[in-house]
Write a protein that holds these residues in place. Structure first.
Motif, PDB file in Angstrom:
ATOM      1  N   ARG A  18       0.833  -1.055  -0.081  1.00 15.70           N
ATOM      2  CA  ARG A  18       0.060  -0.070  -0.004  1.00 15.70           C
ATOM      3  C   ARG A  18       0.749   1.230  -0.028  1.00 15.70           C
ATOM      4  O   ARG A  18       0.302   2.394   0.040  1.00 15.70           O
ATOM      5  CB  ARG A  18      -0.949   0.067   1.289  1.00 15.70           C
ATOM      6  N   GLU A  19       2.128   1.171  -0.079  1.00 10.53           N
ATOM      7  CA  GLU A  19       2.897   2.379  -0.075  1.00 10.53           C
ATOM      8  C   GLU A  19       3.112   2.958  -1.440  1.00 10.53           C
ATOM      9  O   GLU A  19       3.124   2.478  -2.466  1.00 10.53           O
ATOM     10  CB  GLU A  19       4.425   1.942   0.538  1.00 10.53           C
ATOM     11  N   VAL A  20       3.024   4.351  -1.393  1.00 15.28           N
ATOM     12  CA  VAL A  20       2.956   5.141  -2.533  1.00 15.28           C
ATOM     13  C   VAL A  20       4.386   6.260  -2.429  1.00 15.28           C
ATOM     14  O   VAL A  20       4.161   6.784  -1.610  1.00 15.28           O
ATOM     15  CB  VAL A  20       1.574   5.999  -2.715  1.00 15.28           C
ATOM     16  N   THR A  21       5.055   6.152  -3.378  1.00 12.60           N
ATOM     17  CA  THR A  21       6.185   7.039  -3.290  1.00 12.60           C
ATOM     18  C   THR A  21       5.725   8.379  -3.677  1.00 12.60           C
ATOM     19  O   THR A  21       4.684   8.664  -4.393  1.00 12.60           O
ATOM     20  CB  THR A  21       7.201   6.533  -4.367  1.00 12.60           C
ATOM     21  N   ARG A  22       6.566   9.383  -3.580  1.00 18.31           N
ATOM     22  CA  ARG A  22       6.255  10.733  -3.911  1.00 18.31           C
ATOM     23  C   ARG A  22       6.307  10.874  -5.414  1.00 18.31           C
ATOM     24  O   ARG A  22       5.657  11.580  -5.770  1.00 18.31           O
ATOM     25  CB  ARG A  22       7.596  11.620  -3.345  1.00 18.31           C
ATOM     26  N   PRO A 146       0.934   0.684  -7.020  1.00 20.91           N
ATOM     27  CA  PRO A 146       1.183  -0.363  -6.278  1.00 20.91           C
ATOM     28  C   PRO A 146      -0.249  -1.338  -6.162  1.00 20.91           C
ATOM     29  O   PRO A 146      -1.398  -0.515  -6.119  1.00 20.91           O
ATOM     30  CB  PRO A 146       1.243   0.008  -4.713  1.00 20.91           C
ATOM     31  N   ALA A 147      -0.148  -2.468  -6.065  1.00 20.98           N
ATOM     32  CA  ALA A 147      -1.467  -3.357  -6.140  1.00 20.98           C
ATOM     33  C   ALA A 147      -2.217  -2.839  -4.942  1.00 20.98           C
ATOM     34  O   ALA A 147      -3.737  -2.978  -5.242  1.00 20.98           O
ATOM     35  CB  ALA A 147      -1.334  -4.803  -6.299  1.00 20.98           C
ATOM     36  N   GLY A 148      -1.754  -2.635  -3.777  1.00 17.88           N
ATOM     37  CA  GLY A 148      -2.755  -2.148  -2.680  1.00 17.88           C
ATOM     38  C   GLY A 148      -2.802  -0.845  -2.491  1.00 17.88           C
ATOM     39  O   GLY A 148      -3.521  -0.349  -1.754  1.00 17.88           O
ATOM     40  N   ALA A 149      -2.684  -0.101  -3.449  1.00 19.35           N
ATOM     41  CA  ALA A 149      -3.083   1.266  -3.465  1.00 19.35           C
ATOM     42  C   ALA A 149      -3.703   1.894  -4.843  1.00 19.35           C
ATOM     43  O   ALA A 149      -3.800   3.011  -5.366  1.00 19.35           O
ATOM     44  CB  ALA A 149      -2.048   2.133  -3.087  1.00 19.35           C
ATOM     45  N   ARG A 150      -3.913   0.956  -5.701  1.00 15.55           N
ATOM     46  CA  ARG A 150      -4.183   1.278  -7.110  1.00 15.55           C
ATOM     47  C   ARG A 150      -5.927   2.216  -7.091  1.00 15.55           C
ATOM     48  O   ARG A 150      -5.998   3.253  -7.804  1.00 15.55           O
ATOM     49  CB  ARG A 150      -4.620   0.021  -8.266  1.00 15.55           C
ATOM     50  N   GLY A 151      -6.669   1.614  -6.141  1.00 11.29           N
ATOM     51  CA  GLY A 151      -7.967   2.272  -6.245  1.00 11.29           C
ATOM     52  C   GLY A 151      -7.786   3.835  -5.637  1.00 11.29           C
ATOM     53  O   GLY A 151      -8.270   4.905  -6.000  1.00 11.29           O
ATOM     54  N   ARG A 152      -6.750   4.062  -4.643  1.00  5.98           N
ATOM     55  CA  ARG A 152      -6.633   5.200  -3.954  1.00  5.98           C
ATOM     56  C   ARG A 152      -5.914   6.112  -4.959  1.00  5.98           C
ATOM     57  O   ARG A 152      -6.535   7.244  -5.144  1.00  5.98           O
ATOM     58  CB  ARG A 152      -5.441   5.042  -2.916  1.00  5.98           C
ATOM     59  N   THR A 416     -11.288  -7.904  -7.652  1.00 12.40           N
ATOM     60  CA  THR A 416      -9.724  -7.636  -8.247  1.00 12.40           C
ATOM     61  C   THR A 416      -8.991  -7.086  -6.896  1.00 12.40           C
ATOM     62  O   THR A 416      -7.867  -6.658  -7.350  1.00 12.40           O
ATOM     63  CB  THR A 416      -9.648  -6.924  -9.555  1.00 12.40           C
ATOM     64  N   THR A 417      -9.516  -6.703  -5.666  1.00 16.72           N
ATOM     65  CA  THR A 417      -8.875  -6.055  -4.924  1.00 16.72           C
ATOM     66  C   THR A 417      -7.592  -6.261  -4.554  1.00 16.72           C
ATOM     67  O   THR A 417      -7.602  -7.175  -3.880  1.00 16.72           O
ATOM     68  CB  THR A 417      -9.877  -5.419  -3.818  1.00 16.72           C
ATOM     69  N   GLY A 418      -6.362  -5.397  -4.663  1.00 14.03           N
ATOM     70  CA  GLY A 418      -5.243  -5.688  -3.795  1.00 14.03           C
ATOM     71  C   GLY A 418      -4.480  -6.593  -4.619  1.00 14.03           C
ATOM     72  O   GLY A 418      -3.320  -7.147  -4.464  1.00 14.03           O
ATOM     73  N   LYS A 419      -4.940  -7.022  -5.835  1.00 11.93           N
ATOM     74  CA  LYS A 419      -4.095  -7.964  -6.835  1.00 11.93           C
ATOM     75  C   LYS A 419      -3.461  -7.279  -7.831  1.00 11.93           C
ATOM     76  O   LYS A 419      -3.512  -6.251  -8.380  1.00 11.93           O
ATOM     77  CB  LYS A 419      -5.170  -8.984  -7.338  1.00 11.93           C
ATOM     78  N   THR A 420      -2.243  -7.683  -8.053  1.00 14.05           N
ATOM     79  CA  THR A 420      -1.324  -7.053  -9.198  1.00 14.05           C
ATOM     80  C   THR A 420      -2.069  -7.427 -10.326  1.00 14.05           C
ATOM     81  O   THR A 420      -3.039  -8.129 -10.760  1.00 14.05           O
ATOM     82  CB  THR A 420       0.047  -7.768  -9.441  1.00 14.05           C
ATOM     83  N   LEU A 421      -1.830  -6.506 -11.410  1.00 12.02           N
ATOM     84  CA  LEU A 421      -2.362  -6.369 -12.704  1.00 12.02           C
ATOM     85  C   LEU A 421      -2.111  -7.989 -13.350  1.00 12.02           C
ATOM     86  O   LEU A 421      -2.972  -8.413 -14.094  1.00 12.02           O
ATOM     87  CB  LEU A 421      -2.234  -5.246 -13.626  1.00 12.02           C
ATOM     88  N   GLU A 422      -0.843  -8.393 -13.311  1.00 10.98           N
ATOM     89  CA  GLU A 422      -0.357  -9.499 -13.924  1.00 10.98           C
ATOM     90  C   GLU A 422      -1.418 -10.864 -13.036  1.00 10.98           C
ATOM     91  O   GLU A 422      -1.589 -11.474 -13.732  1.00 10.98           O
ATOM     92  CB  GLU A 422       1.177  -9.995 -13.468  1.00 10.98           C
ATOM     93  N   GLN A 423      -1.470 -10.802 -11.879  1.00 15.40           N
ATOM     94  CA  GLN A 423      -2.127 -11.679 -10.975  1.00 15.40           C
ATOM     95  C   GLN A 423      -3.780 -11.743 -11.594  1.00 15.40           C
ATOM     96  O   GLN A 423      -4.342 -12.833 -11.987  1.00 15.40           O
ATOM     97  CB  GLN A 423      -2.381 -11.340  -9.686  1.00 15.40           C
TER      98      GLN A 423
END
Length: 433
Positions: A18-22, A146-152, A416-423
């Motif tokens: 869920r980490e998002v870089t600057r 990131p897969a855990g922050a895509r919706g955000r 699809t929540t929290g999954k990588t696009l490849e997954q």
């Protein structure tokens, strides 16, 4: 087997956390400016419709046509069809690098229009430019999130989509005493934002996911017909159906709300602009408070938001079937539709449009669904002024039914929540990662 670019965290490689870089935030903001300029130009034209109609003696049909050919509908649709496909074939960067220059030039045509020809030409070209930018910019956000922050992050692009109208509408309200001159100044503000965004985007790079697909030859081998069979067809029907039926209401609200408030006698130009502004402000609040916080937690959270938001939106336009088109009723409509769409509106479409399609067809798929819905909205827009002139009941009934259909379609969205696009791609294709 998972490709290497998905095992290393970074701005161009989604990581399962869920980490998002600057840098990811910065690129999200810059990519999200496509949504700002898209919605900003829609409501700028909407705010000026009645003034343009008076200034150039436009009939109700020509007024509807002006809204229909631009960023709200047909112009954007053509841009999305072409831009989405080229973004998959040639890369995201080649599209978003230049389309804002076209947008800026077209905005100037509108701002300095001396007659209907310049006005209609500028409006159509603005539509082409934002239509090309939106699917490629959103694909870029989806691919580096990131897969855990895509919706955000995709939810933040909806904040941008709503911020554009808020800024534009506040300017239109502040300048309402200046009439058409005030609307021209509003368009010049969009020109300034487009040029600034173009300059700042020069530091962005190509999507790592797309580069990997291009290097492997997958991008060149992908065919549009692949989208019309198997799980891709299902995804097209789900995302396309949601956006088509929801956008009929949202597009009417964005383009015609001030026009209908004024022409139906509920209030003046300033009142119509302020009410429309409040609706978009509520989308920002709801997106930050709910969608950006909850959409990556679980599928259950997404479903709960969808049901609550859908019920609010259906009620928002159902009101007009039983109550007069007066300011108190319009205020209730604004609250219900503004908050409701932050939970079950375009942010949901944007998120699933990135998650349900492979990299090599992501822009193409979104270009088709986005473009198709804008074409339908364009056809509808031709009739809105004439229908609104007879009262709000017919328009409200149509929009209530559309939102009800949208609500039902959204109940079938997969987890699809929290999954990588490849997954997600591997699961939907029946292969293993």
């Amino acid at each position: 087997m998972t490709s290497a670019h998905n095992t290393q965290p970074g701005p161009g490689a989604p990581a399962g956390d869920r980490e998002v870089t600057r840098r990811q935030w910065k690129w999200t903001v810059l990519a999200g400016m496509a949504s700002y300029l898209d919605a900003g130009s829609i409501v700028a034209i909407g705010s000026g419709l009645a003034l343009f109609q008076d200034e150039y003696g436009l009939s109700d049909s020509l007024t509807g046509a002006l809204s229909a050919i631009g960023p709200n509908a047909i112009g954007a649709a053509i841009g999305a069809f072409v831009g989405g496909r080229l973004g998959d074939r040639l890369g995201r960067k080649r599209i978003y690098q230049y389309d804002l220059l076209v947008y800026a030039a077209a905005i100037l045509l509108i701002a300095f229009a001396t007659g209907p020809v310049m006005l209609f030409t500028g409006t159509f070209v603005v539509g082409l430019a934002v239509g090309a930018d939106v699917p490629t910019s959103l694909a870029l956000v989806g691919e580096f999130s990131p897969a855990g922050a895509r919706g955000r992050l995709l939810g933040f692009t909806q904040v941008s989509w709503s911020l554009g109208p808020v800024v534009v509408l506040l300017l239109a309200w502040a300048l309402s005493d200046f009439g058409l001159l005030g609307i021209r100044i509003v368009f010049l503000s969009l020109f300034a934002v487009a040029v600034l965004t173009y300059v700042l985007r020069s530091g962005m790079v190509e999507s790592a996911a797309w580069k990997s697909a291009a290097d492997s030859g997958a991008a060149a081998r992908a065919r549009v017909r692949d989208l019309f069979r198997g799980p891709h067809l299902q995804a097209m029907l789900l995302t396309g159906g949601i956006y088509l039926f929801w956008n009929l209401a949202a597009g009417t609200n964005g383009a015609f709300a001030p026009y209908m408030v004024k022409t139906l006698g509920a209030g003046g130009q300033a009142a119509g602009v302020l009410l429309s502004c409040a609706s978009f402000a509520l989308v920002i609040i709801g997106s930050v408070a709910f969608y950006m916080r909850l959409s990556d937690r679980s599928h259950r959270h997404r479903q709960a938001m969808w049901v609550a938001g859908s019920l609010m939106q259906v009620a928002a336009y159902g009101l007009f079937l039983f109550a007069d088109f007066t300011i108190p009723v319009i205020v209730l409509n604004v609250v219900l539709f503004g908050v409701g769409q932050s939970l079950a509106g375009e942010a949901v479409y944007k998120t699933y449009s990135q998650e349900l399609f492979p990299t090599v067809l992501r822009g193409t798929a979104q270009g088709i669904t986005f473009g198709t819905s804008r074409v339908v909205l364009g056809v509808w827009s031709f009739f809105v002024p004439a229908l609104a002139a007879t009262g709000m009941a017919t328009v409200a009934a149509f929009l209530t039914a559309s939102l009800a259909v949208c609500a039902v379609i959204g109940l079938f969205l997969p987890d699809t929540t929290g999954k990588t696009l490849e997954q997600v791609e591997a699961e939907r294709s029946g292969t293993r990662t």
